[in-house]
Every structure is written in C-alpha cells, then in structure tokens.
Design a protein around this motif. Structure first.
Motif, PDB file in Angstrom:
ATOM      1  N   ARG A 224       0.834  -1.208   0.000  1.00  0.00           N
ATOM      2  CA  ARG A 224       0.000   0.000   0.000  1.00  0.00           C
ATOM      3  C   ARG A 224       0.869   1.258   0.000  1.00  0.00           C
ATOM      4  NH1 ARG A 224      -4.539  -1.304   4.679  1.00  0.00           N
ATOM      5  NH2 ARG A 224      -5.414  -3.192   3.722  1.00  0.00           N
ATOM      6  N   LEU A 225       1.890   1.238   0.862  1.00  0.00           N
ATOM      7  CA  LEU A 225       2.754   2.412   0.974  1.00  0.00           C
ATOM      8  C   LEU A 225       3.449   2.696  -0.350  1.00  0.00           C
ATOM      9  CD1 LEU A 225       3.950   4.593   2.789  1.00  0.00           C
ATOM     10  CD2 LEU A 225       5.761   2.979   3.427  1.00  0.00           C
ATOM     11  N   GLN A 226       3.965   1.654  -0.992  1.00  0.00           N
ATOM     12  CA  GLN A 226       4.664   1.839  -2.259  1.00  0.00           C
ATOM     13  C   GLN A 226       3.701   2.325  -3.341  1.00  0.00           C
ATOM     14  OE1 GLN A 226       8.019   1.633  -2.758  1.00  0.00           O
ATOM     15  NE2 GLN A 226       7.436   2.577  -4.710  1.00  0.00           N
ATOM     16  N   PHE A 227       2.477   1.759  -3.339  1.00  0.00           N
ATOM     17  CA  PHE A 227       1.471   2.162  -4.330  1.00  0.00           C
ATOM     18  C   PHE A 227       1.185   3.655  -4.222  1.00  0.00           C
ATOM     19  CE2 PHE A 227      -2.910   3.032  -5.523  1.00  0.00           C
ATOM     20  CZ  PHE A 227      -2.993   2.442  -6.780  1.00  0.00           C
ATOM     21  N   PHE A 228       0.972   4.143  -3.017  1.00  0.00           N
ATOM     22  CA  PHE A 228       0.610   5.543  -2.853  1.00  0.00           C
ATOM     23  C   PHE A 228       1.817   6.479  -2.939  1.00  0.00           C
ATOM     24  CE2 PHE A 228      -3.284   3.696  -0.944  1.00  0.00           C
ATOM     25  CZ  PHE A 228      -4.191   4.314  -1.791  1.00  0.00           C
ATOM     26  N   LYS A 229       3.013   5.944  -2.685  1.00  0.00           N
ATOM     27  CA  LYS A 229       4.207   6.764  -2.941  1.00  0.00           C
ATOM     28  C   LYS A 229       4.317   7.063  -4.429  1.00  0.00           C
ATOM     29  CE  LYS A 229       7.378   5.722   0.879  1.00  0.00           C
ATOM     30  NZ  LYS A 229       8.647   5.059   1.273  1.00  0.00           N
ATOM     31  N   ASP A 230       4.102   6.017  -5.239  1.00  0.00           N
ATOM     32  CA  ASP A 230       4.139   6.228  -6.693  1.00  0.00           C
ATOM     33  C   ASP A 230       3.025   7.178  -7.139  1.00  0.00           C
ATOM     34  OD1 ASP A 230       6.221   4.435  -6.738  1.00  0.00           O
ATOM     35  OD2 ASP A 230       4.971   2.719  -7.316  1.00  0.00           O
ATOM     36  N   TYR A 231       1.862   7.007  -6.546  1.00  0.00           N
ATOM     37  CA  TYR A 231       0.721   7.849  -6.918  1.00  0.00           C
ATOM     38  C   TYR A 231       0.962   9.316  -6.551  1.00  0.00           C
ATOM     39  CZ  TYR A 231      -4.034   9.716  -6.897  1.00  0.00           C
ATOM     40  OH  TYR A 231      -5.159  10.493  -7.111  1.00  0.00           O
TER      41      TYR A 231
END
Length: 850
Positions: A420-427
């Motif tokens: 989740r953290l990586q997904f939203f960092k990219d976003y």
C-alpha cells in the motif's frame, strides 16, 4: 417693374402647385405630379427600407443543409403577430411608406385610378406585410392589385407574390394550380420566369412531388439574373437529385454551384463540395484523390469557418473505411470547432456514442448520448430515439461504476502494508510532478504578466516625471493622475503580490501567490505541507471495518450479477455476460447468487453452441442443486415450455391476487420469502414495491413512506425504483397531512362499522344482513364494502350517502325490522376524512373531535 413681377410670378407658381396637388382633377400636371412624387419620394424610401429588412432577414437566417433548402431564405416565427406589432422595424416603415403613398397620391376619379404608381404602392404594401409574416393582410394587398389594376405591368409579379403568400398559408396545392396557369397563359422570361418557376418548385417540394420540383428549379437556376439565386437554385437541384437517388446527376448540379466560385456566397460553394463528398463511391472511386481533395479544403484558410463540416466529412470517410480510431479523431476535431450547427453536433456525438456502444464501452456511450440530447429539439422523434438508447444504458453504467469503484477499493484492502505504501508513494509522486508542472506554467504566465505591468509602469513613471519637470497647470498630487496611480498599483503587486486588505498584511502567509513565489526562487512544491501529497493520507482512508468491507464485496458481487444479466438479456453480448458471471463465481459470492449465475452461464453456452460447456454446466446444477427449480427445469425440459407455478412470475401473480383481496399480512410475508428465494432475479424489485404498498395499507403513512423510500434507494435503476421515486416526488406530500376537514363541506359520506379480527366476530353474518337491508333503500344508491383498517381491525362500510346528517341518521333509512338486526354502533364520516383515517390510521382521533 421687375420688383412688381416677383410677387405675381410667386403667386402664379403657388397657384399652379396647389392646382397640381389636387387628387380629384384628371389633368396632365396632376397625374404626373403625384406619380413622380410617389415614385421618387415615398415609394423610393419604402423600397429602400424593404431591401434593408430583407438583408437583415438573410443575415439572421441559418440554412439547414441537412434538409432540402427552401427557395426563399426566411425564418417563419411560431408566435402569432398581433395587429400593431412587428418583428422588423424596416418592414413597418416600408408599409407606412406604401400606405402614405396611397393616401396622399392616389387619384381615384370616377372609379378609375389615374396615378400609374399605385400598383407599385400596393405591391410594396403586400411585400412589407409578407416579410413581416402577416400573410392574410399581404394576400389582400396582392389580390387588390389583381382586381383593381389588371392592365398593370406588375400584374405577373403580383400573381407570383400572391402564390408565395398562399404557400405560407399552407395552400401549396392552390399555388401550384395558379402558377401553372400563369406559366401557360403568359410568356414569362428573365427574372419573372425565374421567380415563378422557383416558387412553383417550392410548392412541389412542400407537396412531396420532388420530380416535378426538379424540372422547375432547373428552369429557375438557368433563367435567374441574380448570382446568389443561381447558386442556391443549383444547390437545391442537386439536393433534389440526391433525394431521388440520382447521385451522378446531383454531382453535376453541385458542379454548377462550384463553377460559380466567388460569384456566390462561400457557404454554397463549401456545402456543394461536401455534398459531392457524401456521394463518393467507395467501391470504384479514387480514395487517395478524394482524401487529397478534402485535405485541400481543410488547409484553405478561407474555409476556416467551415472546418466543423469538413472534419465531419473526413470522419465519415474513415468510419466508412473501418478506421475507427481516425474517425474518432476527426469527429472530436469537428466538435472542438464549437459549431453552431446543432444537427452536426448531435450527429457527431451520436456517432461517437454508437462507436463506443459497438466497442462495449457503455459508460462512454451513455455520456455521448447525453451530449447528443443537449443539441436536439426536446421531444422530437430523434430525441426520443436517443433517450431510449440512453435509458437502456442506465443500469449498465450504474453497475459498471459500482463494480469499478468497489474492485479498486477491495484491491487496496488486499494489499500488504508495504505494498500500500509503495502504491501511494508512486501515486503521490505523480501528483506532485503534475502540480509542479502546473505551478511552473502559472509562474511563466505571472512572469509575462509582470513584464507587461512593468512596461506599463515605466511608461506611467516617465509620464509622471515629465509632468513634474514640465510644471504643468494640472495638479501634481499623485492620486490625481490616473497613470501614476496605475504605476503605483503595479509596483505594489510586483513587490508584495496580491495581498488581502487586513492587519499585518506584510506577513508572508498573507500572499495568495506564495507557491508561485517559491517556484520563482527555484524551490520545489513542498509535498509535506499538502495532505494530497502524503501517502498516509490515502492509506488512512482504506476501510478496515469488516462489516464495511463485507458490504463492499456484497455490492460488487451484486453489480457483477446484474451486469451479467443486462449484457445477456438486453444487449445480447454473450461474451461480456459470460465474463461477468465467471468473475462473480471466482469471487466466492453469496450462496443466493451462485445458482442463478451458473444457470445463466448454462444458457449462454447453449446460445453460443458450446455443447461441452453446456453439458458440464447442466451436470453441475443437477448434481449439486437437485432440489432447485433450475435443476427441475434441466431434468424435465418440458416444464420450460409451460408456466412453472414456482417461477418468479407465477409467484408474483399469486401474491398480487392476495393484495387485491386485502390480505396484506400474507402479501408482506409472501413478498419477504420470495425476495429471499429469487434474490438477483429481475422480479425482486416488483415484490419490494408490492410489499411497500401492502405495508402502507396495513400500517399507515409513516411505515409506507419508509418502505417506498427503501425501494427508491435500493432499486434506483429499475422501473420499480423510478416509480417509487416518482411517488416520493409527486404523491407523498399530498398524503402527509393527517388533519381532518369539516364534514359539511363535502357531498359524499360513509357509515363505518368496526370489527376486531377474531374468529367469532360475526362479520360475515353482519355483512349479509347489511347488504339485504341497503337494497331496500330506494332513495339512495347505497353499496357496501369490507375494508382492512389494520392488522387488528376491519371496517364494514356503507357508501353513497349525500350529507353528514344523512350518514348520522342512516338507521332511519332502514326498515324497522332491519334496524333491530343492525344494532352495532357506527361512525359517520365524509369520503375525504375516511381516506385520511385509512392513510394515517387515526380513527380514534377522529372520534374525539366529532
């Protein structure tokens, strides 16, 4: 001597003038005085006004090139023109000039008109009224010329204008008869022949005789002396050939229009090219040459006002060749031209909608159809067709939206914390990059604006300095000079930015353009100060409550099920339907959705002719669900041809019969069990709505309002949901009041007996006796009914009484023997108040106020 002659000569001239002004004396001087004065003064000015009015009409009129053009450019208004009113001031003035010429210069002596200009005056009068859309008065003026001036040189013009007026009055058949007679009896030539034949062509068009219209418009195009008319008539000729499916002849007519080139308005020329393009033969024509021609039209700078139509035609070319991507590009380019042609805009949107529909992009198709309807005439046939298309997409758009949103959320729920953290960092990194790019653009714009302000400020400063040096008489006070004030404002904005008028205005937090200032100094947008750039902000919004997640899953699964049904039943898209049902089954849905999904997959495989898949699906249902009605149908195919008494439709019919018999408790119970049994079936909303009606009849307004609201919310995209919402919008408020009205103000009354719902309440015997008794009453048309009040009470009601006194004295209407049998107490009530107590279940309140 000379001095003595002057007054004599002046007196002679005045006398001659006065004698010449007389309209009652038939002399050479009188006739010519009034003729010349009328022609070169009043009528000249009147015709000038008429021509100006016609120019204004032509300027404001917009041709519809999607239909056969009318011969005459004139917009007919639907509103009725009242006496004394006018749509155009120029035509009113022209009419006034015509009337003035008639009143001041007519020489009607012994029943004969001696002024040769009066026919011109009446012709001007008729034309002015015609263009002002007062056709009956115009017809009177033209008929007057035919009656009063049969030898006039304007007689043929008057006849043509009379038939033009007849056509405007929907008398095209009469116009055809009269114009054919005119052409047979008179040898018309030049513009007179062109006018007569063009109007005759219009009459034939009005009566749908296109072949006859074609012959006449060809003559008109050949004989007219006006280039504008040559182009228009030749264009109409081409349109008529197209309507008669003669494309080659149509192209020859359009070539005539193109040959006129700059002699005619540009719109005729471009539309002639486009009409020829529509006639292009895609099987034998040279496609390369055709596309080069369209591209040449597109790149011609003079054709910029017509790019919307040129792009549309290129899109049509690519669509016909099957190149949908390029077609879509040019349809969108056509739309970006902001065309004033509503039909073109609607056609573009509709075609894009159809393309999206064919590509199974139903949500996009729905949006395009919405846009299509905004450019169409509401309630027209074409509008209703698009509206039906859009309504058919309502459910699929709704459920696709639910499935898409819930799938996205559930996908995030399934991710680990690190994922989740990586997904939203990219976003958020993407968001931050876009924000910086946007801020950079704004900074450049601000910088350009600042340079412009500085240039203006320098000019103002120089002016201010020159003013001080010159010591001009004007005041040197700063605020008295507009230029120096502007310079000061610009300098403040340049140094301090746009600050609010408030205390501590110098603080940096007061600057509205702080982000831009940060960019100008080379710093980046600080994502940590904005929660939209913080991954934790989004992570915190992911649902964690098990009930909330379960609801998301349930709604997603139900959306998949509904989409499978819609694609299968409504759109016959069996592959799409199959994908939805398979995805649903892979999600391990609720038990109630599994069997219907498997049965629908069985039917899809059967329709697709996939025998192996049919056998597997059939065996699965029979083996794992042997007691279900689906298994029974598959095991005994003969049942499918008959109405299965356990089918949703049959169960609903039986439940509805219970409702008609006022067995409301059974209706509610039966509906609840059917909703559970047939969950996911299209009949469920019907059971819900029927249950809501039964609840209202049994428990009153508040329970009904809640039940009907539930149907409207839970089944918003069904016919029953729409019906429930319509009840909420239009009926509930009228039912809300529980106040009683004065009985004396009504003319229909009832007598109400109450019975408790017990086994030995004696209701049936009482009703039998009551029916026999009221039949003996001769002076009133009385009837009885048994009405459910609530689950504990039933009413026996006598209808047909005309006053409250008659209701209260109801027993006196009965025979003596019958009164002894009917000794129960009763309540007298108006029909209006009876309706209120049934809606709000408040008979006890009514009794206390009587």
């Amino acid at each position: 001597m000379k001095t003595a002659l002057k007054p004599i000569l002046s007196a002679v001239l005045v006398t001659v003038t006065l004698v010449g002004c007389s309209r009652k004396k038939d002399s050479f001087i009188n006739r010519n005085f009034h003729a010349v004065t009328a022609e070169y003064n009043t009528l000249y000015n009147g015709y000038n006004e008429l021509e100006q009015g016609r120019k204004n009409l032509n300027t404001s009129y917009r041709d519809n090139y999607w239909a056969i053009l009318p011969v005459e450019r004139m917009q007919i208004e639907e509103d009725v023109i009242l006496p004394g009113q006018s749509e155009n001031a120029e035509f009113s003035i022209a009419e006034e000039k015509a009337v003035k010429a008639i009143q001041m210069h007519s020489m009607n002596i012994q029943g004969k008109e001696k002024n040769p200009q009066m026919d011109e005056a009446y012709l001007l009068l008729g034309k002015a009224r015609y263009f002002d859309q007062r056709f009956i008065p115009a017809l009177e003026a033209f008929n007057y010329i035919l009656y009063k001036y049969p030898a006039s040189d304007k007689i043929n013009q008057a006849k043509v204008w009379r038939e033009k007026t007849n056509m405007r009055l929907d008398n095209s058949e009469l116009a055809i008869i009269n114009l054919k007679r005119l052409l047979e009896q008179e040898e018309l030539e030049g513009q007179d022949l062109a006018d007569a034949t063009s109007i005759l062509a219009q009459a034939y068009i009005n009566t749908k005789h296109l072949d006859s219209a074609l012959a006449q418009i060809a003559v008109a195009a050949k004989t007219t002396t006006k280039n504008n008319e040559k182009g228009r008539f030749a264009f109409i000729e081409g349109q008529l050939y197209n309507a008669l499916n003669k494309a080659d002849s149509a192209n020859l007519a359009f070539d005539k229009v193109i040959a006129l080139n700059r002699k005619i308005p540009k719109k005729y020329l471009i539309n002639a090219h486009l009409e020829k393009a529509k006639n292009f033969d895609y099987t034998t024509g040279n496609k390369l040459e055709f596309m080069e021609h369209l591209t040449k039209l597109e790149k011609n700078r003079e054709n910029r006002p017509f790019l919307d139509h040129i792009y549309h035609q290129k899109a049509q070319y690519y669509l016909t060749l099957g190149n949908d991507s390029l077609a879509q590009v040019f349809y969108n380019k056509s739309l970006r031209e902001n065309s004033l042609d509503k039909i073109l805009v609607a056609t573009n949107y509709e075609t894009l909608g159809d393309m999206s529909f064919d590509a199974n992009r139903y949500k996009d198709a729905g949006s395009y159809y919405d846009s299509t309807m905004t450019s169409m005439v509401e309630n027209s046939k074409a509008f209703r067709v698009i509206k039906r298309k859009r309504e058919n997409l309502e459910d699929v758009i709704y459920y696709e939206g639910v499935a898409e949103v819930n799938d996205s959320i559930l996908n995030l729920v399934s991710l680990s914390k690190d994922e989740r953290l990586q997904f939203f960092k990219d976003y958020t990194a993407t968001l931050k990059l876009k924000a910086e790019e946007e801020a950079e653009k704004q900074a450049v714009l601000e910088q350009k604006k600042g340079l412009a302000l500085n240039n203006a400020g320098n000019t103002a400063a120089n002016t201010f300095a020159k003013t001080k040096k010159s010591g001009a008489n004007s005041s040197s006070f700063y605020f008295y000079n507009d230029q120096t004030v502007a310079y000061g404002k610009n300098e403040f904005l340049r140094i301090w930015g746009d600050r609010e008028l408030a205390d501590n205005w110098r603080w940096s937090s007061k600057s509205a353009a702080s982000n831009f200032a940060a960019l100008e100094t080379g710093s980046e947008v600080d994502g940590s100060t904005n929660e939209l750039f913080d991954p934790e902000y989004y992570i915190a919004q992911i649902p964690t409550d098990s009930d909330e997640i379960a609801t998301l899953i349930k709604d997603r699964d139900y959306a998949y099920y509904q989409l499978g049904l819609i694609y299968k039943e409504k759109f016959k898209e069996y592959d799409l339907s199959k994908d939805k049902f398979l995805a649903l089954l892979n999600n391990n849905p609720e038990e109630r959705l599994i069997l219907p999904s498997k049965y629908n997959l069985y039917k899809i495989y059967e329709l697709q002719g996939r025998s192996d898949a049919v056998s597997i699906a059939k065996n699965d249902i029979i083996t794992n669900y042997p007691e279900s009605r689906y298994a029974q149908l598959l095991s005994n195919p003969g049942l499918a041809a008959e109405r299965d008494e356990n089918s949703p439709e049959s169960v609903y019919e039986n439940t509805y019969k219970l409702f008609q018999n006022q067995e409301f408790e059974r209706v509610i119970s039966k509906s609840n069990s059917s909703i559970s049994m047939f969950e996911g079936d299209a009949m469920v909303p019907k059971f819900e709505l029927l249950k809501a009606f039964a609840i209202g009849r049994l428990y009153g307004f508040e329970a009904y309002e809640k039940a009907i609201n539930d149907v409207a919310v839970n089944y918003a995209n069904t016919t029953e949901g729409v019906q429930a919402q319509d009840i909420i919008n239009n009926a509930l408020e009228a039912l809300r009041s529980s106040e009683f009205s004065e009985n004396e103000s009504f003319k229909s009354f009832k007598v109400v007996y109450e019975f408790q719902n017990t086994a030995d309440n004696g209701l049936e015997d009482f009703v039998k006796t009551l029916d026999e008794s009221v039949k003996k009453v001769e002076y009133f048309n009385l009837s009885t009914s048994v009405d459910v009040y609530n689950k504990d009470t039933t009413f026996v009601v006598v209808h047909g009484l005309k006053s409250i006194e008659g209701a209260q004295g109801f027993m006196q209407l009965l025979e003596k023997e019958d009164r002894k049998k009917l000794t129960r107490p009763f309540t007298s009530i108006s029909s209006k108040n009876y309706r209120t107590i049934q809606i709000h279940k408040n008979i006890d309140t009514y009794k206390t106020i009587q």
